[in-house]
Motif scaffolding. Structure first.
Motif, PDB file in Angstrom:
ATOM      1  N   VAL A  19       0.840  -1.144   0.020  1.00 51.52           N
ATOM      2  CA  VAL A  19      -0.109  -0.133   0.001  1.00 51.52           C
ATOM      3  C   VAL A  19       1.050   1.275   0.148  1.00 51.52           C
ATOM      4  CG1 VAL A  19      -1.802  -1.041   1.023  1.00 51.52           C
ATOM      5  CG2 VAL A  19      -0.304  -0.128   2.479  1.00 51.52           C
ATOM      6  N   ALA A  20       2.173   1.077   0.325  1.00 52.19           N
ATOM      7  CA  ALA A  20       2.932   2.269   0.425  1.00 52.19           C
ATOM      8  C   ALA A  20       3.427   2.739  -1.022  1.00 52.19           C
ATOM      9  CB  ALA A  20       4.155   2.031   1.270  1.00 52.19           C
ATOM     10  N   ASP A  21       3.644   1.495  -2.021  1.00 50.49           N
ATOM     11  CA  ASP A  21       3.984   2.074  -3.315  1.00 50.49           C
ATOM     12  C   ASP A  21       3.170   2.997  -4.074  1.00 50.49           C
ATOM     13  OD1 ASP A  21       5.653  -0.274  -2.940  1.00 50.49           O
ATOM     14  OD2 ASP A  21       4.566  -1.616  -4.211  1.00 50.49           O
ATOM     15  N   PRO A  22       3.823   3.951  -4.838  1.00 46.55           N
ATOM     16  CA  PRO A  22       2.956   5.110  -5.360  1.00 46.55           C
ATOM     17  C   PRO A  22       1.869   4.604  -6.403  1.00 46.55           C
ATOM     18  CG  PRO A  22       5.514   5.225  -5.619  1.00 46.55           C
ATOM     19  CD  PRO A  22       5.055   3.869  -5.168  1.00 46.55           C
ATOM     20  N   ALA A  23       0.925   4.989  -6.369  1.00 49.13           N
ATOM     21  CA  ALA A  23      -0.222   4.597  -7.293  1.00 49.13           C
ATOM     22  C   ALA A  23       0.225   4.924  -8.797  1.00 49.13           C
ATOM     23  CB  ALA A  23      -1.632   5.526  -6.827  1.00 49.13           C
ATOM     24  N   VAL A  24      -0.252   3.826  -9.568  1.00 45.78           N
ATOM     25  CA  VAL A  24      -0.079   4.254 -10.943  1.00 45.78           C
ATOM     26  C   VAL A  24      -1.145   5.333 -11.401  1.00 45.78           C
ATOM     27  CG1 VAL A  24      -0.445   3.075 -13.473  1.00 45.78           C
ATOM     28  CG2 VAL A  24       0.581   1.828 -11.340  1.00 45.78           C
ATOM     29  N   VAL A  25      -0.633   6.158 -12.135  1.00 48.01           N
ATOM     30  CA  VAL A  25      -1.583   7.314 -12.643  1.00 48.01           C
ATOM     31  C   VAL A  25      -1.596   6.996 -13.843  1.00 48.01           C
ATOM     32  CG1 VAL A  25      -1.658   9.889 -13.022  1.00 48.01           C
ATOM     33  CG2 VAL A  25      -0.617   8.957 -10.890  1.00 48.01           C
ATOM     34  N   VAL A  26      -2.755   7.008 -14.482  1.00 40.89           N
ATOM     35  CA  VAL A  26      -3.444   6.863 -15.824  1.00 40.89           C
ATOM     36  C   VAL A  26      -3.932   8.200 -16.363  1.00 40.89           C
ATOM     37  CG1 VAL A  26      -4.576   5.672 -17.396  1.00 40.89           C
ATOM     38  CG2 VAL A  26      -3.891   4.462 -15.352  1.00 40.89           C
ATOM     39  N   VAL A  27      -3.334   8.730 -17.378  1.00 39.04           N
ATOM     40  CA  VAL A  27      -3.474  10.100 -18.047  1.00 39.04           C
ATOM     41  C   VAL A  27      -4.221   9.839 -19.718  1.00 39.04           C
ATOM     42  CG1 VAL A  27      -2.748  12.317 -18.824  1.00 39.04           C
ATOM     43  CG2 VAL A  27      -1.465  11.407 -16.808  1.00 39.04           C
ATOM     44  N   GLU A  44       1.443  15.625 -13.482  1.00 40.57           N
ATOM     45  CA  GLU A  44       1.684  14.038 -12.944  1.00 40.57           C
ATOM     46  C   GLU A  44       2.936  13.726 -13.969  1.00 40.57           C
ATOM     47  OE1 GLU A  44       0.832  12.299 -10.963  1.00 40.57           O
ATOM     48  OE2 GLU A  44      -0.752  13.642 -10.072  1.00 40.57           O
ATOM     49  N   LEU A  45       2.723  14.048 -15.259  1.00 34.66           N
ATOM     50  CA  LEU A  45       3.929  13.694 -16.272  1.00 34.66           C
ATOM     51  C   LEU A  45       5.109  14.289 -16.119  1.00 34.66           C
ATOM     52  CD1 LEU A  45       1.734  14.050 -19.517  1.00 34.66           C
ATOM     53  CD2 LEU A  45       2.491  12.056 -18.725  1.00 34.66           C
ATOM     54  N   ARG A  46       5.401  15.191 -15.616  1.00 28.29           N
ATOM     55  CA  ARG A  46       6.733  15.684 -15.100  1.00 28.29           C
ATOM     56  C   ARG A  46       7.220  15.205 -14.050  1.00 28.29           C
ATOM     57  NH1 ARG A  46       3.856  20.905 -15.737  1.00 28.29           N
ATOM     58  NH2 ARG A  46       4.646  22.133 -17.706  1.00 28.29           N
ATOM     59  N   ALA A  47       6.246  14.719 -12.870  1.00 25.55           N
ATOM     60  CA  ALA A  47       6.748  13.887 -11.714  1.00 25.55           C
ATOM     61  C   ALA A  47       6.948  12.414 -11.995  1.00 25.55           C
ATOM     62  CB  ALA A  47       5.467  14.113 -10.769  1.00 25.55           C
ATOM     63  N   ALA A  48       6.634  11.872 -13.081  1.00 23.83           N
ATOM     64  CA  ALA A  48       6.527  10.445 -13.230  1.00 23.83           C
ATOM     65  C   ALA A  48       8.260   9.987 -13.480  1.00 23.83           C
ATOM     66  CB  ALA A  48       6.042  10.235 -14.641  1.00 23.83           C
ATOM     67  N   GLU A  49       8.604   9.011 -13.086  1.00 24.00           N
ATOM     68  CA  GLU A  49       9.885   8.172 -13.012  1.00 24.00           C
ATOM     69  C   GLU A  49       9.736   7.535 -14.303  1.00 24.00           C
ATOM     70  OE1 GLU A  49      11.963   7.573  -9.272  1.00 24.00           O
ATOM     71  OE2 GLU A  49       9.747   7.062  -8.921  1.00 24.00           O
ATOM     72  N   VAL A  50       8.577   7.002 -14.661  1.00 23.26           N
ATOM     73  CA  VAL A  50       8.504   5.877 -15.728  1.00 23.26           C
ATOM     74  C   VAL A  50       7.032   6.485 -16.531  1.00 23.26           C
ATOM     75  CG1 VAL A  50       7.924   3.505 -16.516  1.00 23.26           C
ATOM     76  CG2 VAL A  50       9.531   4.085 -14.500  1.00 23.26           C
ATOM     77  N   LEU A  51       7.087   6.565 -17.971  1.00 26.99           N
ATOM     78  CA  LEU A  51       6.181   6.954 -18.846  1.00 26.99           C
ATOM     79  C   LEU A  51       5.782   5.623 -19.500  1.00 26.99           C
ATOM     80  CD1 LEU A  51       6.420  10.453 -20.107  1.00 26.99           C
ATOM     81  CD2 LEU A  51       5.109   9.627 -18.263  1.00 26.99           C
ATOM     82  N   ARG A 111       8.376   2.858  -8.164  1.00 24.85           N
ATOM     83  CA  ARG A 111       8.806   3.987  -8.924  1.00 24.85           C
ATOM     84  C   ARG A 111       7.368   4.570  -9.263  1.00 24.85           C
ATOM     85  NH1 ARG A 111      12.602   2.507 -13.855  1.00 24.85           N
ATOM     86  NH2 ARG A 111      13.188   4.893 -13.782  1.00 24.85           N
ATOM     87  N   ARG A 112       7.198   5.954  -9.606  1.00 30.26           N
ATOM     88  CA  ARG A 112       6.392   6.874 -10.090  1.00 30.26           C
ATOM     89  C   ARG A 112       6.068   6.419 -11.448  1.00 30.26           C
ATOM     90  NH1 ARG A 112       4.776  10.767  -6.407  1.00 30.26           N
ATOM     91  NH2 ARG A 112       3.757  11.753  -7.712  1.00 30.26           N
ATOM     92  N   VAL A 113       4.742   5.687 -11.726  1.00 32.93           N
ATOM     93  CA  VAL A 113       4.365   5.246 -12.991  1.00 32.93           C
ATOM     94  C   VAL A 113       3.387   6.091 -13.444  1.00 32.93           C
ATOM     95  CG1 VAL A 113       3.980   3.274 -14.353  1.00 32.93           C
ATOM     96  CG2 VAL A 113       5.439   2.851 -12.511  1.00 32.93           C
ATOM     97  N   CYS A 114       3.419   6.578 -14.632  1.00 34.25           N
ATOM     98  CA  CYS A 114       2.514   7.434 -15.227  1.00 34.25           C
ATOM     99  C   CYS A 114       2.153   6.550 -16.720  1.00 34.25           C
ATOM    100  CB  CYS A 114       2.784   8.609 -15.456  1.00 34.25           C
ATOM    101  SG  CYS A 114       1.245   9.598 -16.282  1.00 34.25           S
ATOM    102  N   VAL A 115       0.921   6.050 -16.948  1.00 31.37           N
ATOM    103  CA  VAL A 115       0.445   5.549 -18.229  1.00 31.37           C
ATOM    104  C   VAL A 115      -0.559   6.408 -19.043  1.00 31.37           C
ATOM    105  CG1 VAL A 115      -1.188   3.532 -18.925  1.00 31.37           C
ATOM    106  CG2 VAL A 115       0.277   3.321 -17.122  1.00 31.37           C
ATOM    107  N   LEU A 116      -0.081   6.408 -20.186  1.00 27.65           N
ATOM    108  CA  LEU A 116      -0.892   7.166 -21.387  1.00 27.65           C
ATOM    109  C   LEU A 116      -1.696   6.382 -21.825  1.00 27.65           C
ATOM    110  CD1 LEU A 116       2.183   9.259 -22.888  1.00 27.65           C
ATOM    111  CD2 LEU A 116       0.361  10.091 -21.387  1.00 27.65           C
TER     112      LEU A 116
END
Length: 450
Positions: A19-27, A44-51, A111-116
């Motif tokens: 639960v401590a892992d960062p949430a996956v953000v979907v943009v 969110e895209l700027r803060a992401a470590e992985v796109l 890692r901070r993951v952002c999904v497009l």
């Protein structure tokens, strides 16, 4: 992208993590790219470590040193630096995606993951897939207007009065149940060849007069609209990114195929082994299809019961079990022609062929009730609260139903149908064989076996 079910390919702890892992953000992103994103999405895209995303979506995000100028932002959120360019590691979706998705997400779990995603990620999109895989508490979604919203805005159509059919990773035949005279349908295309396939299907079905509008690259600088009719459509391909809008118009003499049970017998290819229209309508009322449920159609014949079950709601599933290979092949053809190509056809003799199938919510035995062990196998496999319906046309099969009615209870009804037909220069009644229908509901698990 389409949103098929996520297979169980990884242990839950590998995917869900802590639960401590960062949430996956979907943009969600449109064809207008970076310029069309909200400031919250950009942060969110700027803060992401992985796109992560498809190659087309990733190309819409500026690389370091190339971000276009924008108006001053509000205070940065989620640790993002004010004005920071999207310099995260970029991962293009593998193909096929679903088998690789659990391990791919797990490999970046710290890692901070952002999904497009294209448009609204929760509308036939990757957002729903990730929620099923990770849980709603580990996914955060920032939607963009969907292609449906944009298409309706361009056309002046009321979005709540339009039926949407996705042909992404699905055969064109799934469009059939939505085609009715006077209705509007939006088709989510798989690629640039989809409009031509839609036009061919409509023309063959008797809806060649239907106006078609193809809307390409909605919201982008290259947006284009192409119009025509199904019968006169001549473009073999359009831009891959497109939506097809159809105003269904039936040609003269076209027979409607409603979703209510009791389709005309002529709608099915058959060799005589067919549950006739009137009997089928009553049988379906006893089976009582509920959205999302699974039916076994045992002794399927032409497959009419399983097909009508699936036509009742797009989330319904059915397995047609037929021992004759020629009939089983006809079942598959009927299913495709009537808009439910996902019908699972099992060629084999029941009850042996039932072994290993997913437990059903309802069972129809259209043939073979006199086979030893048939009713027992179907009843045992049925989920608690499920319905078993069996039809009989012979004295021997009727006797079996009477026996089981005495054991399990339920209801029995006999149908005697006569159809008008010519008698010389007059019209008379020709009776069909009477059909006995037995219906039983399996008690909930708490009530135990009867």
């Amino acid at each position: 992208m389409s949103d098929p079910a996520v297979p169980d390919l990884a242990p839950p702890d590998l995917v869900t993590g802590s639960v401590a892992d960062p949430a996956v953000v979907v943009v969600g992103i449109g064809d207008d790219g970076w310029a069309g994103l909200s400031e919250a999405a950009r942060r969110e895209l700027r803060a992401a470590e992985v796109l992560m995303g498809g190659a087309r979506q990733l190309e819409l995000i500026p690389k370091p040193g190339s971000e276009p100028e924008s108006e001053p932002e509000s205070e940065p959120e989620s640790g993002a630096e004010h004005g920071r360019e999207p310099g995260a590691e970029r991962v293009v979706w593998p193909s096929p995606l679903l088998p690789a998705l659990p391990a791919l997400i797990a490999s970046h779990r710290r890692r901070r993951v952002c999904v497009l995603a294209s448009g609204d990620p929760m509308f036939h999109g990757i957002g729903t897939t990730l929620v099923r895989l990770l849980g709603a508490d580990r996914v955060r979604v920032l939607p963009h207007p969907s292609s449906v919203s944009l298409a309706c805005a361009r056309l002046g159509w009321a979005a709540d009065r339009v039926e949407v059919v996705s042909l992404v990773a699905r055969p064109a035949e799934v469009l059939h149940p939505a085609v009715h005279d006077g209705r509007r349908v939006l088709v989510l295309s798989a690629d640039g060849r989809t409009p031509a396939r839609v036009a061919g299907l409509l023309a063959a079905r008797g809806y060649g007069a239907s106006p078609m509008t193809v809307l390409e690259r909605l919201g982008g600088a290259g947006e284009r609209v192409v119009s025509g009719t199904a019968a006169t459509w001549s473009l073999p391909a359009t831009h891959d990114l497109n939506v097809v809008a159809v105003e269904c118009r039936a040609d003269a003499g076209t027979v409607p195929l409603p979703r209510l049970p009791g389709l005309p017998d002529e709608a099915f290819e058959h060799d005589g082994q067919l549950t006739k229209s009137e009997v089928r309508a009553v049988t379906m009322s006893r089976l009582a299809p509920v959205p999302g449920e699974l039916l076994w159609d045992v002794g399927a014949g032409a497959g009419s019961i399983g097909i009508e079950w699936m036509r009742a709601h797009p989330d319904n599933r059915a397995v047609a079990v037929e021992s004759h290979p020629e009939r089983a092949a006809a079942v598959a053809r009927n299913a495709a022609a009537l808009g439910v190509p996902g019908l699972d056809v099992v060629t084999g003799a029941a009850p042996a062929a039932l072994a290993g199938l997913e437990p059903p919510d309802a069972v129809f035995i259209g043939g073979g009730v006199t086979v030893p062990g048939m009713v027992e196998a179907c009843w045992e496999a049925l989920r608690p609260g499920g319905r078993l319906v069996a039809n009989a046309v012979t004295v021997e099969s009727e006797a079996v139903l009477a026996l089981w009615h005495g054991r399990l209870g339920g209801g029995m009804v006999r149908l005697a149908v006569s159809r008008a037909s010519p008698v010389g220069g007059f019209t008379g009644w020709r009776p069909m064989m009477p059909v006995t229908i037995w219906t039983a509901v399996k008690p909930p698990a708490s009530e135990g076996k009867r």
